[in-house]
Every structure is written in C-alpha cells, then in structure tokens.
Design a protein around this motif. Structure first.
Motif, short mmCIF file in Angstrom:
data_model
loop_
_atom_site.label_atom_id
_atom_site.label_comp_id
_atom_site.label_asym_id
_atom_site.label_seq_id
_atom_site.Cartn_x
_atom_site.Cartn_y
_atom_site.Cartn_z
N LEU A 138 61.39 29.45 -23.78
CA LEU A 138 62.75 30.31 -24.42
C LEU A 138 63.70 30.14 -23.26
CD1 LEU A 138 60.49 33.26 -25.29
CD2 LEU A 138 61.76 31.97 -27.11
N SER A 139 64.99 30.38 -23.97
CA SER A 139 66.13 30.14 -23.01
C SER A 139 66.23 31.66 -22.17
CB SER A 139 67.38 30.13 -23.97
OG SER A 139 67.84 31.16 -24.70
N PRO A 140 66.71 31.75 -21.29
CA PRO A 140 66.90 33.09 -20.36
C PRO A 140 67.58 34.16 -21.16
CG PRO A 140 67.39 31.33 -19.05
CD PRO A 140 67.40 30.62 -20.30
N GLN A 145 72.68 42.85 -16.76
CA GLN A 145 72.31 41.63 -17.82
C GLN A 145 72.80 40.25 -17.28
OE1 GLN A 145 71.98 40.84 -22.62
NE2 GLN A 145 73.48 42.62 -22.07
N ASN A 146 73.92 40.27 -16.83
CA ASN A 146 74.51 39.01 -16.26
C ASN A 146 73.89 38.59 -15.16
OD1 ASN A 146 76.28 38.66 -18.67
ND2 ASN A 146 77.79 39.69 -17.61
N GLU A 147 73.42 39.74 -14.17
CA GLU A 147 72.90 39.34 -13.08
C GLU A 147 71.44 38.61 -13.35
OE1 GLU A 147 73.07 42.55 -10.40
OE2 GLU A 147 75.09 42.82 -10.48
N MET A 148 70.76 39.51 -14.20
CA MET A 148 69.59 38.70 -14.57
C MET A 148 69.50 37.43 -15.13
SD MET A 148 66.95 41.69 -15.67
CE MET A 148 67.80 42.37 -17.07
N LEU A 149 70.49 37.17 -16.00
CA LEU A 149 70.65 35.91 -16.45
C LEU A 149 71.07 34.88 -15.58
CD1 LEU A 149 70.87 35.17 -19.50
CD2 LEU A 149 73.41 35.47 -19.64
N THR A 150 71.91 35.02 -14.53
CA THR A 150 72.16 34.21 -13.49
C THR A 150 71.00 33.89 -12.62
OG1 THR A 150 74.41 35.31 -13.02
CG2 THR A 150 73.63 33.85 -11.48
N SER A 151 70.16 34.95 -12.34
CA SER A 151 68.85 34.75 -11.66
C SER A 151 67.88 33.76 -12.41
CB SER A 151 68.21 36.08 -11.53
OG SER A 151 66.99 35.93 -10.50
N LEU A 152 67.73 34.09 -13.79
CA LEU A 152 66.88 33.39 -14.51
C LEU A 152 67.24 31.83 -14.61
CD1 LEU A 152 65.97 35.58 -17.31
CD2 LEU A 152 64.41 34.97 -15.63
N ASN A 153 68.65 31.68 -14.78
CA ASN A 153 69.12 30.30 -14.87
C ASN A 153 68.97 29.35 -13.51
OD1 ASN A 153 70.26 30.05 -17.48
ND2 ASN A 153 72.04 31.44 -17.14
N LEU A 202 59.73 34.84 -8.19
CA LEU A 202 61.24 34.89 -8.29
C LEU A 202 61.57 35.73 -9.72
CD1 LEU A 202 61.73 31.18 -7.34
CD2 LEU A 202 62.75 33.31 -6.02
N VAL A 203 60.82 35.30 -10.70
CA VAL A 203 61.15 36.13 -12.00
C VAL A 203 60.72 37.43 -11.88
CG1 VAL A 203 60.58 35.92 -14.52
CG2 VAL A 203 61.10 33.81 -13.35
N SER A 204 59.53 37.68 -11.62
CA SER A 204 59.45 39.27 -11.42
C SER A 204 60.39 40.18 -10.22
CB SER A 204 57.99 39.50 -10.70
OG SER A 204 57.43 40.79 -10.68
N GLU A 205 60.93 39.25 -9.46
CA GLU A 205 61.63 40.27 -8.67
C GLU A 205 62.89 40.30 -9.29
OE1 GLU A 205 63.23 42.03 -5.12
OE2 GLU A 205 61.22 41.31 -5.75
N ALA A 206 63.51 39.55 -10.34
CA ALA A 206 64.78 39.65 -10.88
C ALA A 206 64.32 41.01 -11.98
CB ALA A 206 65.18 38.61 -11.64
N PHE A 207 63.46 40.98 -12.56
CA PHE A 207 63.26 42.29 -13.29
C PHE A 207 62.89 43.56 -12.75
CE2 PHE A 207 63.14 38.60 -15.95
CZ PHE A 207 63.68 39.20 -17.40
N VAL A 208 62.41 43.59 -11.65
CA VAL A 208 62.05 44.77 -10.98
C VAL A 208 63.21 45.40 -10.25
CG1 VAL A 208 60.80 45.65 -8.75
CG2 VAL A 208 59.53 44.09 -10.01
N GLN A 209 64.19 44.38 -9.70
CA GLN A 209 65.52 44.86 -9.31
C GLN A 209 66.09 45.50 -10.32
OE1 GLN A 209 66.99 45.11 -6.77
NE2 GLN A 209 65.32 44.43 -5.71
#
Length: 434
Positions: free
Chosen positions: A222-224, A334-342, A359-366
């Motif tokens: 799936l895409s970010p 949302q844009n910050e998480m998108l940047t992180s996932l990309n 790395l992924v978990s950290e983006a969502f915890v934040q």
C-alpha cells in the motif's frame, strides 16, 4: 484488539453473533519472559467426508494433557474444536495436488475470560510421491512473537520432510526452554538423523510491542497515502475489511494495521483471517477489523455496511470508502507522517525488518504524542489516590484548531476510554504534586 471469542465457541454455539473478545484486550499480545514457548503443537489434516468434501481434523496433538479439571477440559475441547476452522479458513473445496507453496499465517482466539492464545500456522504439502493434500502444523501459544515462531515453523517443516518422528524431540526441547526476555536468545539443541546435533538460536526482538508485527508487509502493498487513510479509519473505530488471497498477507497486514494504533489498542472484533463459514456473521453493526480471502469479494460487496473501508491488498487500492478519510487527521501532522513514511519507502539504505518496524512505529507514536500526549496533566487525583480525567480542560488545552477538532472525536472512542481508564488507575507519584 479483540479477536474472535474463542472463535470456535462463538461460531458453533452462537452462529448469529460475531466472535467478540473482552473490550480492552491488546492486539499486540505482550507476555513476560520465562514461561512456556507454547501450549500445543497440533497437526490438522483434511479428511474426506461421505459427500466428497474435505473436513479439517486434528490428527496429532502434542502434548496430550491428562488429569485436567472439568473446567480446563471444557476449555481445551473448545480450543481444539476451533483450531481446524482457522487452519483451513478457505472452506472445504480441496483436491489432492502435487505442488503447493507452503504459507505461514496466524490467528488469535480470545477465551471467554479474555485470555488470549495465538495460533501460528505453516500450511505445507507433506513429502511423498503423487497427489497429496496439504496439512497444517499449528503451534498454539500465549506469546505474541511472529518472527520467532516463523523460525520455529521453519525447523518443524525441515524435520517434517525427514519424518514426523523427528519433530517431537525438537518440540519437547522447546517446551522445556524458558521464553527469553526481549533482546535475549535461547539455544535449543536438536538431533537430526544423518546431520547430527544442531544448535538452534532463537532471539526475541528488543522492542516487545513490535514482536508480532511486520510493517514491511504493509509498505510493500500500500502507498503511504492509503496507509494513512486506513490509520484514520482505525483511529475512529470504523469497520475495516482487508482482502487478499494469501492467508499470510492477510494476517501480516492486519497485525501491522492494529500495531499502528500503539499505545492504544483496537478494542473490537478483530479476525485476521475470517473462516468461510463465519463470513455472514462478520458484517455486524459494531466496529471490526477483519481479513477475508479475495474469492469472497462479491459476498463482501453485497453486504449492507455503513462507515466501512474495504482495502484490496492485491492491487494496493481502496474499493469502498466513506469519503472523508482525507480530512480525519490534522493536515499538518498528516503531511509529517507522509514525509516520514515516504522516506522509509524511498530510502536506498536497506533496512532490516526490525529497523523498519521501529521507524514506522515512531512516526505514529509521535502523532499521538502531539495530539493527546498531554493527557496525564489533566487527570485530577483525589486524596484516596483515584484519578478522574478532565475531558473538557484536556480538549481546551489544545492550541491548534485542527488538532482539537480531531481530538474531540478521538476522545469518544473505546480505545481512548480504555487507555484513560488504565491511566486513572496507575498514578505515578510526581514530586511536588498532589
């Protein structure tokens, strides 16, 4: 996350009711070190019935438990009835084959008292000549650690190709070994005819809440952008249906979606692979997160459902949506998480599975830290030590309008309420505060 209520007993004794577990149970099952690796190893084989169809049946169980009390015996019987259904969730239209790609998947059974067991499965074709039927080796454990049990199933499969008899000394050795603490390793000695004694090292990941998770499985399909739509729907506790043909894809992706909610927990129906015979009971009016095989797509689309998100994991697209998924999360976050996932997706450095998980978990915890991280300072403590959450003051304290709009919806969810209930019970003394 609440997975099927000893999904057997719900299916057989009360077919009209969707399997439910106790609210507030965790989807990432965390357990302490030192206990048994597993409770049972069972082999589930397909037996031909008089009408020509095949029924999955347990043909081997290790260990056999004797001298059980009446209640324990009934619980064991319920468990053993449920297992075949989840080892062959794709119905009974089977035929013997000469080739079959082995697959690994897992399911979760929640007992009536809320205790949880995970079934780790390896479906494979036994060695031999001519046409044969696949069988499933299923390890039942209270311990949530997909990577570790996949490695154990590799060893089981290797031994199965030699002889069934070689599997059981290995499993006995495993049963006698304590489950390691996070980051620690346990070594199992195992004898294989013609190869001699092997030392098998089993290491537990350092971060316990990511043990049952493979975020890579989600990022590959799936895409970010779509992952954020799914996360937004899950955060508001909507109905989520994931479609794929392979059981391994369904179970990995659904465990990953549930883990994105950490430190919150999906507290509703949660069935990574729905058995065919339970399909009609799934589409209930309460929230659910389920995996269904792609062959049942028409049946799924025919179901009347409100606030549902249907995700095709084969094509990496959303088949049905509410339409507001883009607007649920605050746009800046949302844009910050998108940047992180990309960044993780496009990174040329090859990350290990554990690094991707972190790395992924950290983006969502934040995301949760930034939106609701101030919850602790809005719990009012009485002299007797009980806490009361001040919801209005908590929401008012959020400076950003878009963040506040999101949080006002989020505080109404079951997962937030359960989290706060726990926080109200567990006061951490702070100096100078009463």
């Amino acid at each position: 996350a609440t997975e099927g209520k000893e999904e057997a007993s719900a299916a057989e004794n009360n077919p009209s009711r969707v399997p439910q577990g106790k609210p507030g149970e965790r989807s990432s099952v965390l357990y302490s070190a030192g206990q048994f690796f597993f409770e049972y190893l069972v082999v589930v084989s397909l037996k031909k019935m008089s009408d020509g169809h095949y029924e999955p049946k347990i043909t081997y169980q290790f260990p056999k438990r004797e001298n059980l009390l009446k209640g324990q015996k009934e619980e064991e019987e319920r468990l053993l009835q449920a297992i075949p259904l989840f080892c062959f969730p794709d119905g009974n239209n089977w035929a013997p084959v000469t080739e079959f790609t082995s697959e690994t998947f897992s399911f979760v059974l929640t007992n009536v008292d809320g205790s949880r067991k995970i079934g780790y499965c390896r479906r494979l074709l036994p060695s031999g000549r001519g046409v044969r039927l696949p069988e499933v080796f299923c390890i039942i454990s209270c311990l949530g650690c997909f990577g570790l049990f996949s490695k154990i199933l590799d060893e089981v499969e290797k031994r199965r190709q030699i002889s069934m008899a070689v599997i059981y000394p290995f499993m006995q050795g495993l049963r006698e070994s304590p489950f390691p603490a996070p980051g620690k390793t346990v070594t199992i000695k195992s004898f294989i005819p013609e190869s001699g004694t092997e030392l098998i090292k089993l290491t537990r990941p350092v971060d316990a809440h990511l043990e049952h998770v493979e975020f890579q499985a989600l990022l590959q399909r799936l895409s970010p952008h779509l992952i954020l739509h799914i996360f937004a729907s899950a955060v508001l506790e909507r109905r989520l249906i994931f479609l794929a043909e392979e059981l391994s894809v369904l179970s990995q992706c659904i465990h990953a979606v549930a883990a994105l909610l950490y430190p919150f927990t999906w507290a509703h129906t949660y069935i990574p692979v729905v058995p065919e015979c339970l399909l009609d009971t799934v589409c209930c009016p309460t929230p659910f997160m389920v995996g269904i095989q792609m062959r049942h797509l028409e049946r799924v689309l025919d179901q009347p459902m409100e606030e549902a998100l249907i995700v095709d994991l084969c094509e990496g697209k959303i088949l049905r949506a509410v339409g507001d998924e883009e607007e649920i999360l605050p746009i800046k976050l949302q844009n910050e998480m998108l940047t992180s996932l990309n960044r993780h997706n496009n990174n040329n450095n090859i990350h290990t599975s554990e690094q991707v998980n972190t790395l992924v978990s950290e983006a969502f915890v934040q995301f949760f830290v930034r939106t609701v991280g101030h919850y602790a300072s809005h719990i009012k403590w009485s002299k007797n030590g009980s806490g009361t959450f001040q919801e209005r003051a908590f929401c008012k304290a959020i400076a950003s309008k878009t963040n506040r709009k999101f949080v006002k919806k989020f505080v109404k969810t079951n997962m937030f309420s359960l989290f706060i209930e726990e926080a109200e019970k567990s006061r951490i003394p702070q100096e100078g505060k009463r």
